[in-house]
Design a protein around this motif. Structure first.
Motif, PDB file in Angstrom:
ATOM      1  N   ALA A   1       0.843  -1.201   0.000  1.00 18.64           N
ATOM      2  CA  ALA A   1       0.000   0.000   0.000  1.00 18.64           C
ATOM      3  C   ALA A   1       0.875   1.246   0.000  1.00 18.64           C
ATOM      4  O   ALA A   1       2.035   1.216   0.413  1.00 18.64           O
ATOM      5  CB  ALA A   1      -0.914  -0.005   1.220  1.00 18.64           C
ATOM      6  N   ASN A   2       0.298   2.332  -0.460  1.00 16.54           N
ATOM      7  CA  ASN A   2       0.986   3.622  -0.480  1.00 16.54           C
ATOM      8  C   ASN A   2       0.841   4.270   0.901  1.00 16.54           C
ATOM      9  O   ASN A   2      -0.038   5.088   1.136  1.00 16.54           O
ATOM     10  CB  ASN A   2       0.385   4.506  -1.572  1.00 16.54           C
ATOM     11  N   LEU A   3       1.715   3.872   1.803  1.00 16.61           N
ATOM     12  CA  LEU A   3       1.607   4.327   3.192  1.00 16.61           C
ATOM     13  C   LEU A   3       1.782   5.829   3.328  1.00 16.61           C
ATOM     14  O   LEU A   3       1.161   6.462   4.186  1.00 16.61           O
ATOM     15  CB  LEU A   3       2.649   3.606   4.055  1.00 16.61           C
ATOM     16  N   ARG A   4       2.603   6.413   2.474  1.00 12.23           N
ATOM     17  CA  ARG A   4       2.815   7.857   2.570  1.00 12.23           C
ATOM     18  C   ARG A   4       1.531   8.613   2.218  1.00 12.23           C
ATOM     19  O   ARG A   4       1.162   9.572   2.884  1.00 12.23           O
ATOM     20  CB  ARG A   4       3.955   8.281   1.645  1.00 12.23           C
ATOM     21  N   LYS A   5       0.872   8.177   1.182  1.00  9.41           N
ATOM     22  CA  LYS A   5      -0.394   8.824   0.797  1.00  9.41           C
ATOM     23  C   LYS A   5      -1.433   8.623   1.894  1.00  9.41           C
ATOM     24  O   LYS A   5      -2.140   9.562   2.272  1.00  9.41           O
ATOM     25  CB  LYS A   5      -0.890   8.233  -0.520  1.00  9.41           C
ATOM     26  N   LEU A   6      -1.523   7.413   2.402  1.00  6.83           N
ATOM     27  CA  LEU A   6      -2.506   7.111   3.444  1.00  6.83           C
ATOM     28  C   LEU A   6      -2.276   7.982   4.679  1.00  6.83           C
ATOM     29  O   LEU A   6      -3.225   8.405   5.341  1.00  6.83           O
ATOM     30  CB  LEU A   6      -2.421   5.635   3.824  1.00  6.83           C
ATOM     31  N   SER A   7      -1.023   8.247   4.974  1.00  7.04           N
ATOM     32  CA  SER A   7      -0.700   9.014   6.175  1.00  7.04           C
ATOM     33  C   SER A   7      -0.911  10.510   5.968  1.00  7.04           C
ATOM     34  O   SER A   7      -1.466  11.188   6.839  1.00  7.04           O
ATOM     35  CB  SER A   7       0.754   8.739   6.564  1.00  7.04           C
ATOM     36  N   GLU A   8      -0.493  11.042   4.828  1.00  3.13           N
ATOM     37  CA  GLU A   8      -0.414  12.495   4.655  1.00  3.13           C
ATOM     38  C   GLU A   8      -1.663  13.127   4.039  1.00  3.13           C
ATOM     39  O   GLU A   8      -2.034  14.245   4.403  1.00  3.13           O
ATOM     40  CB  GLU A   8       0.808  12.841   3.781  1.00  3.13           C
ATOM     41  N   LEU A   9      -2.309  12.458   3.078  1.00  3.59           N
ATOM     42  CA  LEU A   9      -3.347  13.126   2.296  1.00  3.59           C
ATOM     43  C   LEU A   9      -4.508  13.660   3.133  1.00  3.59           C
ATOM     44  O   LEU A   9      -4.929  14.815   2.944  1.00  3.59           O
ATOM     45  CB  LEU A   9      -3.852  12.196   1.189  1.00  3.59           C
TER      46      LEU A   9
ATOM     47  N   ASP B   1     -12.935  11.630  -1.542  1.00  2.00           N
ATOM     48  CA  ASP B   1     -11.805  10.777  -1.896  1.00  2.00           C
ATOM     49  C   ASP B   1     -11.198  10.017  -0.722  1.00  2.00           C
ATOM     50  O   ASP B   1     -10.444   9.068  -0.933  1.00  2.00           O
ATOM     51  CB  ASP B   1     -10.697  11.615  -2.549  1.00  2.00           C
ATOM     52  N   VAL B   2     -11.501  10.449   0.491  1.00  2.00           N
ATOM     53  CA  VAL B   2     -10.872   9.812   1.659  1.00  2.00           C
ATOM     54  C   VAL B   2     -11.931   9.255   2.610  1.00  2.00           C
ATOM     55  O   VAL B   2     -12.146   8.043   2.683  1.00  2.00           O
ATOM     56  CB  VAL B   2      -9.952  10.811   2.394  1.00  2.00           C
ATOM     57  N   LEU B   3     -12.610  10.125   3.312  1.00  2.00           N
ATOM     58  CA  LEU B   3     -13.519   9.677   4.366  1.00  2.00           C
ATOM     59  C   LEU B   3     -14.751   8.972   3.811  1.00  2.00           C
ATOM     60  O   LEU B   3     -15.351   8.147   4.508  1.00  2.00           O
ATOM     61  CB  LEU B   3     -13.935  10.875   5.228  1.00  2.00           C
ATOM     62  N   GLY B   4     -15.115   9.306   2.588  1.00  2.00           N
ATOM     63  CA  GLY B   4     -16.266   8.657   1.971  1.00  2.00           C
ATOM     64  C   GLY B   4     -15.882   7.698   0.877  1.00  2.00           C
ATOM     65  O   GLY B   4     -16.688   7.404  -0.012  1.00  2.00           O
ATOM     66  N   ASN B   5     -14.668   7.192   0.941  1.00  2.00           N
ATOM     67  CA  ASN B   5     -14.154   6.291  -0.090  1.00  2.00           C
ATOM     68  C   ASN B   5     -13.810   4.946   0.550  1.00  2.00           C
ATOM     69  O   ASN B   5     -12.863   4.846   1.325  1.00  2.00           O
ATOM     70  CB  ASN B   5     -12.907   6.921  -0.726  1.00  2.00           C
ATOM     71  N   MET B   6     -14.583   3.919   0.210  1.00  2.00           N
ATOM     72  CA  MET B   6     -14.360   2.608   0.838  1.00  2.00           C
ATOM     73  C   MET B   6     -13.031   2.003   0.429  1.00  2.00           C
ATOM     74  O   MET B   6     -12.421   1.260   1.210  1.00  2.00           O
ATOM     75  CB  MET B   6     -15.500   1.652   0.480  1.00  2.00           C
ATOM     76  N   ASN B   7     -12.561   2.301  -0.788  1.00  2.00           N
ATOM     77  CA  ASN B   7     -11.244   1.802  -1.180  1.00  2.00           C
ATOM     78  C   ASN B   7     -10.178   2.360  -0.250  1.00  2.00           C
ATOM     79  O   ASN B   7      -9.269   1.651   0.188  1.00  2.00           O
ATOM     80  CB  ASN B   7     -10.925   2.199  -2.624  1.00  2.00           C
ATOM     81  N   TRP B   8     -10.306   3.648   0.042  1.00  2.00           N
ATOM     82  CA  TRP B   8      -9.347   4.280   0.968  1.00  2.00           C
ATOM     83  C   TRP B   8      -9.460   3.663   2.362  1.00  2.00           C
ATOM     84  O   TRP B   8      -8.460   3.267   2.961  1.00  2.00           O
ATOM     85  CB  TRP B   8      -9.619   5.781   1.035  1.00  2.00           C
TER      86      TRP B   8
END
Length: 1558
Positions: free
Chosen positions: A722-730, A746-753
Motif C-alpha cells: 500500500a501507499n503508506l505515505r499517501k494514506l498518512s499524509e493526504l 476521496d478519503v472519508l467517503g471512499n471505501m477503497n481508501w
C-alpha cells in the motif's frame, strides 16, 4: 550526455519507479547536472556535493547506488577548493611573478583547519570562467614541476587534472573497498570518430567540441581502460555507428541506442531491487521492523553520546539512585528541563554507561520518542518494547490479539516486568526520552501506560520538557515522589567550551585565540546545550582570516535560528528557503528527499524564481534542478533530522524550536493553506501519470506546459504493498487546505481508501483520521462512519491479517439503516460496498439491509486490556470510576466518563475474587486467590498496602466489606474473618471458625457493630465488629439440610437476605430468621437496590422481584422474569425503574419495573455467559468470567430501525418466506402470538392461542400459521382472512408439542411430541385449506430420549431427531424406520432441501450431517466452531432455492454457507447474535435474530475462487469436513434397496478436507 539524461528521465525512470514502489521502496535519482543550463558554483562546492551524495547512496540504497554515463567527453576539469599546506607550498615553489601572485590572491591560508589548508575564495560572474582556466593552467604546470622535483606523487599531481566525472566514478566505483554490485557505468562508443572530427560534427548527442584537447582525450582513454580492466562486469558498452543521422536526436540509430540504454538501465535497477527484496524477504515483517527501529535509535544514541561532556554530578546521582533501587520496588526516574538543555544527550549517556553500574548482562532498551513513527504513538511504542523485551529475555511473544489494543499492551507490559523481576537474573533498564513528544492518542499524556512502580531489577528512566507543563504535571501526578526527579540544568561556560572544542575537533576545525576570546565573551555564564551546538554551526564557518567584525554568535536559540534562515535566504533565495521549510513544517510526519524534490517541482513560485533569467533546459519536462536542493539541504544540515515513518526515512526538524520559528517566520495563515494545498495535490497524484501542469514565466512572457515527472500516487502499488505515505499524509493536507468536499469524496467517503488503510495501517489509524476531521468539520455523517469504525474495531483487531470482505460487509450491515437520511457520504459508501461485493473474487454474503448494531445503538464501546476472563467488578460511589479484576490477577481502572483506561494495577498473581471502591473513588481494596489483600491508591495507580496471608492452606478471602466510618476493611473466607485498619494495614482482629463449620456467607452491620456469619446447615454466629468477640450462636430454623449460596445485606433493616441451595430465601437478623419464600430451585444470587427497597433473587432461568415493606419484603411482580438460560446476575437502577439481568444465554435483558416487568431490550453480543453487571445511570457494563473484555451499553439509544423486531430471546419465532413478517411470542404473555411487519417496523396483529405457545410454523402458500401449544393442541390461524381457527387436538397423553414441520410443497404437516409423531395432510379448499385427522401416527421406542426435531417429506417420510442425538428416517407408508448415523448430542436442527434429495441434521455440539435421502446415506459430515466460544450448536438452517448451497445459523453467532455437492465451507459471517430462523430467497436468505434484527443477504459465489481463499480468515475457528467414500457408493445403495431397517447402514467416512486456524 544531455540526450541520454533526458531520455532516462522521460522513459526509464518512471518504469523503475513503478517497479520499486511495487516492492515498497522509494525510487530517487540524484543527477546534479540535470536542468542546469550554466554551471552554478560560486563557492566551488558542486564536486564535493556530488561525492557526498554518492556516499549517501552507497549507505542507503536498496538498489543501484551509482550509475555513470560516459561518452566521448572527459568533462569539466575543476580546480581544487582545498589544498593542504605542504602541497600548496610545494606548488608555490615552482611559481614566480604573476602566477604566484594569482595563486596567493585566490587561495587563502586557513589555520583553523586541521591540518592547515589553503581555501579557494568564492567568485561570481562570467569572469570566473576565464579566471578558472588561468588558475587551472597555473596549478597543473606547477604540479607537473613539483612531481618532477619529487615534491608530489603521481596521484597528487593527477588531482589537478581530474574532471568532475572522474572524481564521481572513483567515488562510486573505483575507490570502493570491494566490488560494488550497485555501481554501473554505461559507456557510449562511436565508430569512426576520426571521420566525425574531420567533418566537424556539431552533434548534441555526441557532445564534441571543436577544439578537443588531446590531454583530456588521453585522460578519458585512461579512465575507460581503468574501468574495463578492473571492473568489466560493471561496464555496459553501447556502440553507436556513425551515420548521416547521428547528429539528429530523432535518427533511427539514435533511437535504437537510447531504447537499449533505457532497457539496460531498467534491467539493472530491477535486478538490484529484487536481490534486496529477496534478502529482506527472509525475515518476517515484524522482526524486520523492530530491527530497523532498534538500528534507528541506536544510531541516534551513539550520535548524541559522541559529543557529550560534563554533567558528571548528575550522572553520579542518577546511578547512585539506580543502584539503591535495584533490589526493591521503586518508582520510575524522571529527568526534566527546558528545551535544548541536553536531556536527550544525558539519557543516551546514561544508557551507554548503565551496564557498568548494573552488570554487562543488563538489557538496555532506549527509545528517543518522536524521532520515528513507531516511537511517536504509545500503542506502537508499547508493542515494540514488549516485543524487544520478550526476545531479549527469551519469553513468549505478545499474542496477536494483545498487540492490537493499547490497553492490552499496558497490562501485558506490567506483567512482563513482574515476570522479569521474579524469574530473570538479568536487569532491565528502559529509557524513554521526551515523553511529551508522544502523540496524544490513547491517553498518552495521562501516562496511564507507564508502570509507576518498578519491581526489583527493572528500571524505567524518563525525560520530559518543562515547556510542556501539562505533561510534566501529569507525570508528577503519576509519580509524586520528589526524589524521583532530576533536573537537567544549563552547561557551565567551561562545559560549553569543552563541548565546542569537541565538536570542532570532530569537524577537523579549531579557533584562533581571538575567536576563543569572543566565544567566552558571548557565554560568560554558560547556557543551554542547544545554544552551544548552534554556536558551533556558526564557529565552524570561521576561518583564521575571518575578520573580527564578521564574528557573530547569537545569544539565544531563536536568534541563532533566525540568523541561519537569513544566511540561507541570502545564498539560496527567500522563496526557495521559505517554501522548503514551510513544506517540512506543514507535513504530518516529515518528507523524504524525493518527495521534497517532487513537491518543489510542482511549486510554480519556486520554479519561476529559478528560471527568472533563463528558460528551462528541457521543453517537455519541467522540474526543480536537483543541484538547487542538494546545495540547500547541505546548508540546512544543522536544523534537519531524519526520522522513520511509513517505512521510509523522512526529513524533519531537529528541534521543536525550529518548527516554532518556521511557523512564525514563514507560515502565515494564507501561506499555511498554500503549502497544504500543494502537498495535497502531490499526495493525491493530481499532476502525476504524465499530467502536464502549466507554468507562467513572467520574465519571458511565456507559459510552459510540461510534465513535472512527479511520482504517481495510487492507493496500492501492488496487491500487497500500500501507499503508506499517501494514506498518512493526504487526509491531513486536504483538511488543512480547506478542501473538505474532496476529503469527504476521496478519503472519508471512499471505501477503497478506508479498507486500504485498515489493512495497511490498522483500523486505529483510520479512526484517528476521522477524529481529526470531525473536530474541524461539522458533519453528522462523518461521525456516524467514525462510530461505525469503532464498532468494527474489535472484529478487525482480533485477527492478525483481516480479509477485506469483513470491512465491506460490516460497514454495509451497520450503515444501510442510514442511507435514506444521509445519501451524500453514507449512501455513496454503501453503494461502493455493494459494488465491491458484487465483483468479489471469492464467495461472500452481501448485506441487503442493516442488521448489525448501527452507530448510536445500544453497544457504546468495548473495554479491552485483560488477557483472561473478568471475575470482579465495582463502580465508585460517584460512578466515575470502574475497577475490574480478572482470572490472571490483573486489575484495570477506567474513567467511565470518557471510557479511557486510567491505570493497570499489577500485583495479584491469581484470580481476583472481590474488589470494593471507597474514599469517593480515590481508593480500592481487592482480594485474590493468591491469598493477598491489596489496598490501592486510584489517583496514582499504586498499591498502598499489600497484606499477604501466611496460611496458604486455608481458603482465600472471597468477600470484602469496607467500613469507612471506623476505617476498617473486613475480609472473609470460609473459615475466618479478618479486620484490617485502612490507614496502617494492621490486623485489628481475626475470627476463626471451625474447619467442619465453614461459613458460606457473612455480613458486617456497621451501625450495629455486628458481624454475622451463616454456615452450612444454617448455623448463625454473631460477632462484635470492633473486637471480634463471639456474641451468640444459634441454629436457624428449617435450614438444617440446606447450604447458603448467596446473600445480600439490608443495612436499614439490620437484616441479611440469604439464598439457599434448596430454594429457601430467608431474612436473617440477630433475633433469628424468617422464611421470605421457598423458590422452585437453587438460589443463584440475591441483589438489592441502592435504597434497599427492591430485592431480586435469581434461580434457574428466572428472577423474582420483591418490594420492601415494614415486615420485610413481598412479591412485587406477579410473574417471574424468564430467561433462555440459567440466570447469573442482576442489577437494579438507581431510581428503581429498571432491572437488568444477565444469563447463560450470553444476552443482557432490560426489564421495566414501572411497567410490571415488561422486557424493553435484549442486548446480545457478549459471546459468553453474562456473569457481572454494573449500572451507572443509563450506562451499563457487562462482563463474563469467560471473556477478557467488557461491553459498555447505552440504555438510551435510537430504537427507530424498522428492521428491529422486539423478539425476546426466549421466544419461539417464525418467519415469512420473504422476511416481511415475523411471528413471535412475548415472555410476559406466552399465549399470544405477535405479528410484526418488518417493512413498516410495527406490530400489525396479535393472535390469542389460549395456552402457552411452544413452537410456530408458517405455510406461506396456504397462508396458515401453525401454533404448537404446551397443552398438546395445535391451532391453525388463517392469515389472509378472519376465518375460524382450526384446532388439531392432542393425543390422549396431553403432552406438549415439541416441534412441527411442513414439507416444501405445504401438503403435509408433522407434529412431534415426546415420543409420538402425527402426520397430517393439508388439503386445498376455499376459502381456507382443510386439515383432517392424522394420516399416519407412529411412536418412537428409545427409552429416556425425547423427540427434539422433526422434518416431513412429500412421500410421507419423516425425519426425526432425538435429545440423545439419535436420528431416524421413518417411511410411513411402509412402516419402516431407518436408523441414520447418530450425533453425539441433541439434534437441534432438521431441514430438508427443496427437491427433497437432501436433508441436514444439526446438533448442539455444532456437528452438521448432510444426508442423501434417496439412499439414506450420509453424504458429508461438517463441523465449524470457534474454540474460544462457549456457545456451540446449530440453531437453524435452510437450503438455497436451487439446493446448491446450505445456510446455517449457529449459537456462536455465525452464519455459514456450505456447498451441498462437496461439503466445502464457502463463507462465514459473524452477526454478533444468534439467528433463530432462516429462510431462503431467490439469491440468498432472510433470517431473524435473537436481537430482533431481520437479516437479508445475497450470496455471491463466483465460478472459480482463488486457490489461497480461506473462508474463515476473519475468524479464529476450526472446520472439518468428512465426505462419503464414493468407491463404496454402490454397496450402500444396494443395502438401502433391500430395505435394511433393522440397524444403521454400513458406511465408511473418509477425511476429505480439514483445516484448523489458530
Amino acid at each position: 550526455m544531455a540526450m541520454e539524461r533526458e531520455t532516462l528521465l522521460e522513459k526509464a525512470y518512471p518504469e523503475a519507479q513503478a517497479f520499486c514502489q511495487k516492492h515498497g521502496l522509494m525510487f530517487e535519482v540524484i543527477d546534479l547536472r540535470w536542468g542546469i543550463s550554466e554551471l552554478v558554483d560560486t563557492d566551488h562546492r558542486n564536486t564535493q556535493l556530488s561525492l557526498e551524495e554518492i556516499e549517501a547512496c552507497q549507505k542507503l540504497s536498496a538498489g543501484p547506488t551509482f550509475i555513470g554515463l560516459l561518452g566521448d567527453h572527459y568533462g569539466h576539469q575543476t580546480v581544487p577548493r582545498l589544498i593542504a599546506e605542504k602541497e600548496f607550498e610545494a606548488l608555490t615553489l615552482q611559481l614566480s611573478g604573476d602566477s604566484a601572485q594569482l595563486l596567493t590572491q585566490w587561495y587563502w591560508r586557513d589555520e583553523n583547519a586541521l591540518p592547515t589548508r589553503y581555501v579557494l575564495q568564492p567568485a561570481e560572474g562570467q569572469a570566473w570562467h576565464c579566471l578558472e582556466r588561468r588558475l587551472a593552467s597555473v596549478l597543473r604546470g606547477a604540479a607537473r614541476k613539483a612531481e618532477r622535483c619529487g615534491l608530489l606523487g603521481p596521484e597528487q599531481r593527477h588531482c589537478y587534472h581530474k574532471s568532475a566525472i572522474e572524481w564521481e566514478i572513483e567515488q562510486g566505483l573505483l575507490n570502493t573497498q570491494e566490488s560494488n554490485p550497485g555501481a554501473f557505468i554505461f559507456l557510449r562508443e562511436v565508430e569512426d570518430s576520426n571521420r566525425q572530427l574531420g567533418q566537424g560534427t556539431n552533434s548534441e548527442l555526441l557532445e564534441k567540441e571543436d577544439n578537443l584537447e588531446s590531454e583530456a582525450n588521453e585522460l578519458l582513454r585512461n579512465l575507460k581502460a581503468k574501468i574495463a580492466s578492473h571492473y568489466p562486469k560493471h561496464l555496459k558498452v553501447q556502440t553507436l555507428a556513425y551515420s548521416k543521422d547521428s547528429g539528429n536526436p530523432q535518427g533511427k540509430e539514435n533511437n535504437k541506442y537510447l531504447k537499449q540504454l533505457c532497457e539496460q538501465f531498467t534491467a539493472v535497477t530491477n535486478h538490484q531491487v529484487l536481490e534486496n527484496v529477496r534478502c529482506r524477504g527472509q525475515m518476517s515483517e515484524e522482526p524486520r521492523q523492530l530491527l530497523q527501529e532498534l538500528g534507528h535509535h541506536t544510531a541516534l544514541c551513539l550520535k548524541n553520546c559522541r559529543f557529550f561532556c560534563g554533567r558528571q554530578n548528575l550522572l553520579d546521582n542518577i546511578f547512585h539512585c539506580i543502584r539503591q533501587n535495584n533490589d526493591k520496588t521503586h518508582t520510575a526516574l524522571i529527568l526534566y528541563g527546558p528545551p535544548g538543555c541536553g536531556k536527550t544527550a544525558v539519557m543516551c549517556k546514561l544508557s551507554e554507561r548503565v551496564q557498568a553500574v548494573l552488570g554487562k548482562d543488563s538489557v538496555i532498551v532506549i527509545r528517543l520518542l518522536g524521532t520515528s513513527q513507531l516511537s511517536s504513538a504509545v500503542h506502537s511504542l508499547l508493542r515494540d518494547i514488549c516485543l524487544q523485551v520478550c526476545l531479549a529475555f527469551d519469553l513468549p511473544l505478545p499474542p496477536t490479539q494483545t498487540k492490537q489494543a493499547c490497553s492490552d499492551l499496558v497490562l501485558f507490559l506490567s506483567k512482563l516486568l513482574l515476570t522479569i523481576s521474579h524469574c530473570s537474573t538479568q536487569t532491565l533498564v528502559l529509557f524513554l526520552d521526551s515523553v511529551e513528544r508522544l502523540l496524544p492518542a490513547d491517553g498518552a499524556h495521562r501516562f496511564h501506560w507507564l508502570p509507576t512502580d518498578c519491581p526489583p531489577k527493572v528500571h524505567i528512566i524518563i525525560s520530559v520538557s518543562t515547556a510542556e507543563p501539562d505533561s510534566l504535571k501529569a507525570l508528577q501526578h503519576a509519580v509524586p515522589e520528589a526524589e524521583a526527579y532530576f533536573e537537567v540544568g544549563p552547561l557551565s561556560s567551561e562545559e560549553g567550551e569543552e563541548m565546542l572544542e569537541m565538536l570542532l575537533a570532530s569537524d577537523r576545525r579549531r579557533l584562533s585565540p581571538t575567536q576563543w576570546a569572543y566565544f567566552r565573551q558571548s557565554f560568560p555564564s554558560g547556557g543551554q546545550a542547544l545554544l552551544f551546538k548552534l554556536a558551533f554551526h556558526e564557529a565552524r564557518k570561521w576561518a583564521s582570516y575571518t575578520s573580527p567584525s564578521e564574528l557573530v554568535i547569537a545569544s539565544t536559540a531563536q536568534d541563532a535560528m533566525h540568523r541561519l534562515c537569513e544566511r540561507l535566504e541570502k545564498s539560496h533565495g527567500t522563496v526557495l528557503v521559505a517554501h522548503v521549510l514551510g513544506y517540512i513544517a506543514s507535513s504530518r510526519n516529515g518528507l523524504s528527499d524525493m518527495e521534497l524534490k517532487d513537491i518543489l517541482s510542482l511549486d510554480d513560485e519556486v520554479l519561476s524564481k529559478i528560471h527568472r533569467c533563463h528558460l528551462p533546459s528541457s521543453k517537455t519536462i519541467l522540474r526543480l534542478p536537483p543541484l538547487h536542493w542538494a546545495r540547500l539541504r547541505s546548508d540546512m544540515g544543522e536544523c534537519l533530522a531524519e526520522q522513520k515513518a511509513d517505512g521510509f526515512t523522512l526529513l524533519c526538524f531537529a528541534h521543536r524550536q525550529f518548527v516554532e520559528m518556521v511557523q512564525n517566520r514563514y507560515l502565515s495563515k494564507q501561506d499555511q493553506i498554500k503549502r497544504h494545498f500543494l502537498l495535497a495535490d502531490f499526495f493525491k497524484g493530481t499532476w502525476s501519470w504524465g499530467m502536464k501542469k502549466p507554468l507562467m514565466l513572467p520574465h519571458f512572457s511565456r507559459t510552459l506546459n510540461a510534465d513535472r515527472k512527479v511520482a504517481p500516487q495510487p492507493l496500492w502499488f501492488s496487491d500487497t504493498v500500500a501507499n503508506l505515505r499517501k494514506l498518512s499524509e493526504l487526509p491531513f493536507h486536504l483538511l488543512n487546505a480547506g478542501r473538505v468536499e474532496e476529503l469527504k469524496r476521496d478519503v472519508l467517503g471512499n471505501m477503497n481508501w478506508i479498507s486500504c488503510k485498515i489493512i495497511a495501517s490498522g483500523i486505529e489509524s483510520v479512526v484517528d483520521d476521522f477524529a481529526m476531521c470531525t473536530e474541524c468539520i461539522s458533519c453528522p455523517e462523518l461521525r456516524l462512519v467514525q462510530d461505525t469504525l469503532l464498532l468494527l474495531k474489535p472484529a478487525v483487531s482480533s485477527i492478525h491479517s483481516p480479509e477485506v470482505s469483513i470491512i465491506y460487509t460490516e460497514v454495509l450491515a451497520r450503515l444501510l439503516f442510514f442511507v435514506p437520511s444521509y445519501p451524500e457520504v453514507i449512501g455513496k459508501l454503501c453503494q461502493q460496498c455493494l459494488s465491491w461485493c458484487s465483483v468479489c473474487p471469492y464467495p461472500v454474503l452481501i448485506p441487503l439491509c442493516g442488521f448489525l448494531q448501527p452507530p448510536g445503538g445500544p453497544l457504546h464501546t468495548t473495554l479491552t486490556g485483560f488477557l483472561k476472563g473478568v471475575t470482579a467488578m465495582a463502580l465508585s460511589s460517584d460512578y466515575r470510576l470502574l475497577v475490574a479484576g480478572s482470572q490472571d490477577g490483573s486489575m484495570l481502572v477506567w474513567n467511565m466518563e470518557v471510557f479511557e483506561m486510567l491505570h493497570a494495577l499489577p500485583g495479584h498473581s491469581a484470580e481476583v475474587r472481590c474488589v470494593k471502591v471507597f474514599g469517593k473513588g480515590t481508593r480500592a481494596v481487592s482480594a485474590a486467590m493468591d491469598h493477598s489483600l491489596r489496598i490501592w491508591n486510584l489517583i496514582s495507580g499504586r498499591a498502598r498496602f499489600i497484606i499477604q496471608d501466611t496460611h496458604m492452606e486455608e481458603q482465600p478471602s472471597h468477600h470484602l466489606h469496607v467500613d469507612e466510618g471506623h476505617m476498617i476493611v473486613y475480609s472473609s473466607s470460609d473459615t475466618k474473618v479478618n479486620a484490617w485498619h485502612l490507614e496502617t494495614a494492621e490486623l485489628i482482629f481475626q475470627i476463626s471458625g471451625e474447619g467442619s463449620d465453614a461459613w458460606m456467607c457473612s455480613a458486617v452491620f456497621s451501625p450495629r457493630l455486628v458481624i454475622m456469619t451463616v454456615s452450612e446447615g444454617g448455623m448463625l454466629s454473631l460477632w462484635n465488629s470492633n473486637t471480634g468477640e463471639l456474641r451468640s450462636k444459634c441454629q436457624l430454623s428449617g435450614l438444617q439440610e440446606e447450604t447458603p449460596t448467596s446473600s445480600v445485606l439490608i443495612q436499614k433493616q439490620g437484616k441479611m437476605i440469604v439464598g439457599f441451595s434448596g430454594g429457601s430465601l430467608s431474612m436473617i437478623s440477630s433475633d433469628g430468621n424468617s422464611l421470605l419464600e421457598k423458590l422452585p430451585g437453587r438460589v443463584c444470587f440475591v441483589v438489592v437496590s441502592e435504597d434497599e427497597s427492591i430485592l431480586a433473587a435469581g434461580f434457574e432461568e428466572y428472577v423474582r422481584v420483591y418490594l420492601a415493606d415494614p415486615k420485610g419484603f413481598h412479591r412485587f411482580l406477579a410473574a417471574d422474569l424468564e430467561h433462555e438460560g440459567t440466570v447469573h446476575t442482576a442489577v437494579i437502577s438507581a431510581g428503581n425503574s429498571i432491572i437488568v439481568t444477565g444469563s447463560q444465554a450470553a444476552s443482557v435483558q432490560v426489564w421495566s419495573l414501572s411497567e410490571q416487568g415488561l422486557l424493553t431490550a435484549t442486548l446480545d453480543g457478549m459471546g459468553a455467559p453474562v456473569t457481572l453487571l454494573a449500572l451507572c445511570d443509563c450506562t451499563l457494563v457487562s462482563a463474563s468470567h469467560s471473556t477478557p473484555y467488557l461491553r459498555v451499553w447505552n440504555l438510551i439509544y435510537n430504537h427507530q430501525q424498522k428492521t428491529l423486531a422486539p423478539v425476546p430471546t426466549t421466544a419461539c419465532t417464525a418467519l415469512s418466506h420473504g422476511g416481511n413478517y415475523v411471528y413471535f411470542t412475548q415472555p410476559e404473555d406466552r399465549q399470544k402470538v405477535v405479528i410484526w411487519n418488518a417493512t413498516e417496523g410495527e406490530v400489525c396483529d396479535t393472535l390469542d392461542a389460549s395456552a402457552r405457545v411452544r413452537c410456530l410454523e408458517i405455510a406461506e402458500q396456504n397462508q396458515l400459521l401453525f401454533t404448537g401449544l404446551t397443552s398438546g393442541t395445535v391451532l391453525v390461524f388463517p392469515l389472509n382472512s378472519r376465518q375460524d381457527v382450526t384446532c388439531i387436538p392432542p393425543p390422549e397423553s396431553q403432552k406438549p408439542v415439541n416441534d412441527m414441520a411442513i414439507n416444501k410443497q405445504e401438503k403435509q404437516l408433522a407434529i412431534a411430541y415426546d415420543d409420538l409423531v402425527l402426520v397430517l395432510d393439508i388439503i386445498p379448499a376455499d376459502p381456507c385449506p382443510v386439515i383432517d385427522r392424522p394420516t399416519y401416527t407412529f411412536k418412537t421406542q428409545i427409552p429416556g430420549a425425547l423427540i427434539s426435531r422433526v422434518a416431513v417429506l412429500a412421500d410421507y417420510r419423516v425425519l426425526y431427531g432425538m435429545t440423545s442425538g439419535d436420528l431416524f428416517l421413518y417411511d410411513c407408508p411402509r412402516a419402516q424406520v431407518f436408523p441414520l448415523e447418530g450425533h453425539r448430542s441433541q439434534i437441534s436442527c432438521l431441514e430438508s432441501s427443496h427437491g427433497e434429495q437432501w436433508a441436514l441434521s444439526g446438533s448442539e455440539d455444532s456437528l452438521q450431517c448432510l444426508w442423501d435421502l434417496e439412499f439414506c446415506q450420509q453424504e458429508h459430515e461438517m463441523c465449524y466452531y470457534k474454540p474460544t466460544s462457549l456457545l456451540k450448536g446449530i440453531c437453524c438452517a435452510c437450503f438455497s432455492k436451487d439446493d446448491k448451497y446450505l445456510y446455517t445459523g449457529s449459537l456462536d453467532h455465525s452464519i455459514t454457507v456450505w456447498d451441498v455437492a462437496s461439503g466445502a465451507l464457502l463463507a462465514v459471517q459473524c452477526v454478533y447474535t444468534t439467528a433463530n430462523r432462516i429462510v431462503p430467497t431467490a439469491d440468498g436468505f432472510v433470517a431473524v435474530t435473537k436481537a430482533g434484527y431481520i437479516i437479508r443477504e445475497k450470496f455471491h459465489c463466483p465460478k472459480t475462487t482463488p486457490p489461497r481463499y480461506n473462508p474463515h480468515q476473519n475468524t479464529v475457528a476450526t472446520r472439518a469436513v468428512k465426505s462419503r467414500n464414493k468407491d463404496r457408493e454402490n454397496s450402500s445403495k444396494q443395502q438401502y434397496k433391500q430395505g435394511n431397517s433393522s440397524g444403521s447402514l454400513t458406511q465408511s467416512s473418509k477425511l476429505s478436507q480439514t483445516c484448523s486456524v489458530v
